[in-house]
Structures are given as C-alpha cells and as structure tokens.
Write an enzyme that holds these catalytic residues in place. Structure first.
Site, short mmCIF file in Angstrom:
data_model
loop_
_atom_site.label_atom_id
_atom_site.label_comp_id
_atom_site.label_asym_id
_atom_site.label_seq_id
_atom_site.Cartn_x
_atom_site.Cartn_y
_atom_site.Cartn_z
N HIS A 39 0.48 -1.19 0.10
CA HIS A 39 -0.21 0.24 -0.09
C HIS A 39 0.62 1.09 0.08
O HIS A 39 2.27 1.17 0.20
CB HIS A 39 -0.90 -0.24 1.57
N GLU A 108 -6.15 -0.86 -6.14
CA GLU A 108 -7.03 0.08 -5.86
C GLU A 108 -6.66 1.75 -5.75
O GLU A 108 -5.48 2.16 -5.92
CB GLU A 108 -7.59 0.41 -4.17
#
Length: 326
Positions: A39, A108
C-alpha cells in the site's frame, strides 16, 4: 496436504522494523507462509502506517530462512511499471533463495492515485493488467531483450540481468469469474479474499487445477473480547464493503465516511473476535470447503502481534493441524 496457515504482514498497521520482527516471529512460531500487503496509504487514518512493502520484504528475506513470502497484492500498472515489478520480484526471489511468489492484482484507487494518472474504468484497468502480466512473464523468460508495444504500456529493450534459478511464480487476485479465468490461464496461483467456490471453479476450468488457491481472513485475537471487537471496529470497519467499493474510494477520509454507519456488532458478526479458537477454525473452514489450499490470517492491530503469535503457537496451530491436517 490440508489447508496451510499463513501470516499477514499488514503494512498499513505497523512500521517497517516492527513488520520484519513480526514475520521473524511468525517463522519461529511455525506459520506455513507469509504474505504482505503493498500500500501507499492505510485504509483508515487510525491504522497509522504504510511503509514500502518491497524494501520491507527485502529485509524480511534476509531476517528469515524458511518461511515462503508473497505480495498480497502488488498492482503492476500505476505506481509501478510492469518492467520494474519484474525486476523487483526477480531480485527478491534471489534474496529469499527461492521463497517468493509475486501476487498481482488490479489495485485500488486508494494507493494508485498518487502518481496522478487517473483511475480509469474497471475494464480498462483489466486491459492494463493483462498487458502487465504479459510483460512480466516475458521478462521472467529471460530470452534476450524484451520489446513490447501495447495499448497501455511500452517496453524498450528491457532485460533482467539478475534472474533467479527458480522462476518467480505469479499469483493473480480474483474478485469474480473473469479474473479467475485470467488466473487459470496465465498464473501459477489464485488469490482471493472471499470463500466463494465459484472463484475456484472458474480458476480450475481455465487451467488452474492442481495449483495453489490462496485466500485471506481477518481476525481480532484478544483475551478481552469486548476490547477485541472495539479494535476491529476502529481499524477494520471498512472491511465489509467488498472489492467493487474498496477499489474505487480515493483515500482514508472516503473510507471513514463510507463506514460511518458500521456498528461494532456489524464487525463482530463478520470477523472472529476474542480468543475462541473454534470461531477462527469455523471461519477458516468456509475457505477450505470452497477449495482454497492456503489461508493467511490478518491479526488486527499492529501492537497486538506478539500476543497473537504466542496464542498461535500454543492454541491455534494445534487446533489448525487437527482441523485441516496441514
């Protein structure tokens, strides 16, 4: 062999030095494998971390000796060019002496927006993903120089100068049958986050029979169940939205807003909380019955890993081996 038990190095909830220490502990306890998120942002501000996964995994590879490692998952289309992902994966495979699997997904908006390339519709992201896998596979082949002219990516005279003796296996994340078919055709493993038999069935039908099927499940272990539920709500109240929502929201503030009406009892109903080992086993059994061969647990709370590891050694692992025979 039964379903294997995995440890999740969740980069969104701990700093890099702690993450390395946690995976070392997981290896010592006896986990069968370890996966790492990749991330740029945490899901929520309360989580408080997001170090670079690849740097941390390089340190983990040197600090451990047995436990298999995997990205869960890397998006090879925005923050990283696929040629760079191939180089990172090959290098990590060498450092880990053949213990690494490259888990890939379409990503994402939460993480990929930082490079300012926009966030196209899902069908375009899927096209980009297919091109990225092709580029990575060609570079792993090591047959001279790779040149590629695609709709979304170009590669100019690329070559991996340090290729591992053991080719890096590729896992592909699936949230639906189309992605499972891609995984069956192009990948060495299926990755998922939900115990859906149809994902495994589509994977097998497209060529995945006999290959690993790797899933993930959060838990909130703690001897005080009420505190464990509160912790799960504080850090994981976004969890139940599903991939279609989670892939689109642009940042932690958006996830916080989307989760404003999620109650503690809602989280408790979807995530095993407390120290009831049978609740974890029953949750995991859904994945085994759906056809998954590996399940990586996520212990919620970066500061709650040590007690979780000790509980796993003494309580969870014996129950797991009895239930799943791995």
């Amino acid at each position: 062999m039964g379903m294997q038990l995995g440890y999740t190095m969740m980069t969104e909830q701990a700093g890099p030095r702690d993450l390395v220490r946690h995976v070392v502990g997981a290896e010592e306890v006896g986990f069968d494998f370890a996966v790492s998120s990749d991330h740029y942002f945490p899901w929520l501000d309360e989580m408080g971390h997001s170090p670079n996964a690849w740097v941390t995994l390089g340190a983990v590879a040197q600090a451990t000796s047995r436990i298999p490692l995997m990205t869960y998952v890397t998006c090879p289309t925005f923050r990283y060019h696929p040629a760079v992902v191939a180089q990172q994966a090959a290098t990590l495979q060498i450092l880990s002496e053949g213990r690494f699997t490259l888990g890939l997904g379409t990503g994402e908006n939460l993480n990929e927006h930082v490079v300012g390339a926009g966030w196209p519709p899902v069908d375009v992201r899927q096209e980009m993903f297919m091109e990225a896998i092709q580029i990575i596979r060609e570079l792993f082949d090591g047959d001279g120089y790779t040149n590629f002219r695609g709709q979304h990516f170009d590669v100019e005279s690329a070559k991996l100068w340090d290729l591992p003796e053991k080719r890096v296996p590729i896992g592909v994340a699936s949230g639906g049958k189309q992605a499972s078919r891609i995984a069956g055709e192009l990948a060495d493993a299926l990755i998922a986050t939900e115990p859906k038999p149809e994902l495994v069935e589509a994977f097998d039908a497209a060529g995945g029979t006999g290959k690993p099927r790797i899933a993930q499940m959060p838990i909130s272990y703690g001897t005080d169940k009420a505190a464990a539920v509160t912790r799960a709500h504080s850090l994981f109240r976004w969890f139940g939205f599903g991939w279609k929502v989670n892939s689109e929201l642009p940042g932690p503030i958006a996830f916080d807003a989307a989760a404003q009406f999620v109650r503690e009892e809602d989280v408790e109903g979807s995530i095993p909380c407390g120290d009831d080992v049978q609740a974890v086993i029953e949750g995991a059994r859904e994945y085994a019955e759906a056809g998954f061969t590996h399940l990586a647990l996520v212990q919620i709370g970066g500061d709650q890993q040590e007690p979780y590891l000790e509980w796993t050694r003494n309580t969870l692992l014996p129950a797991w081996r009895e239930a799943f025979g791995s």
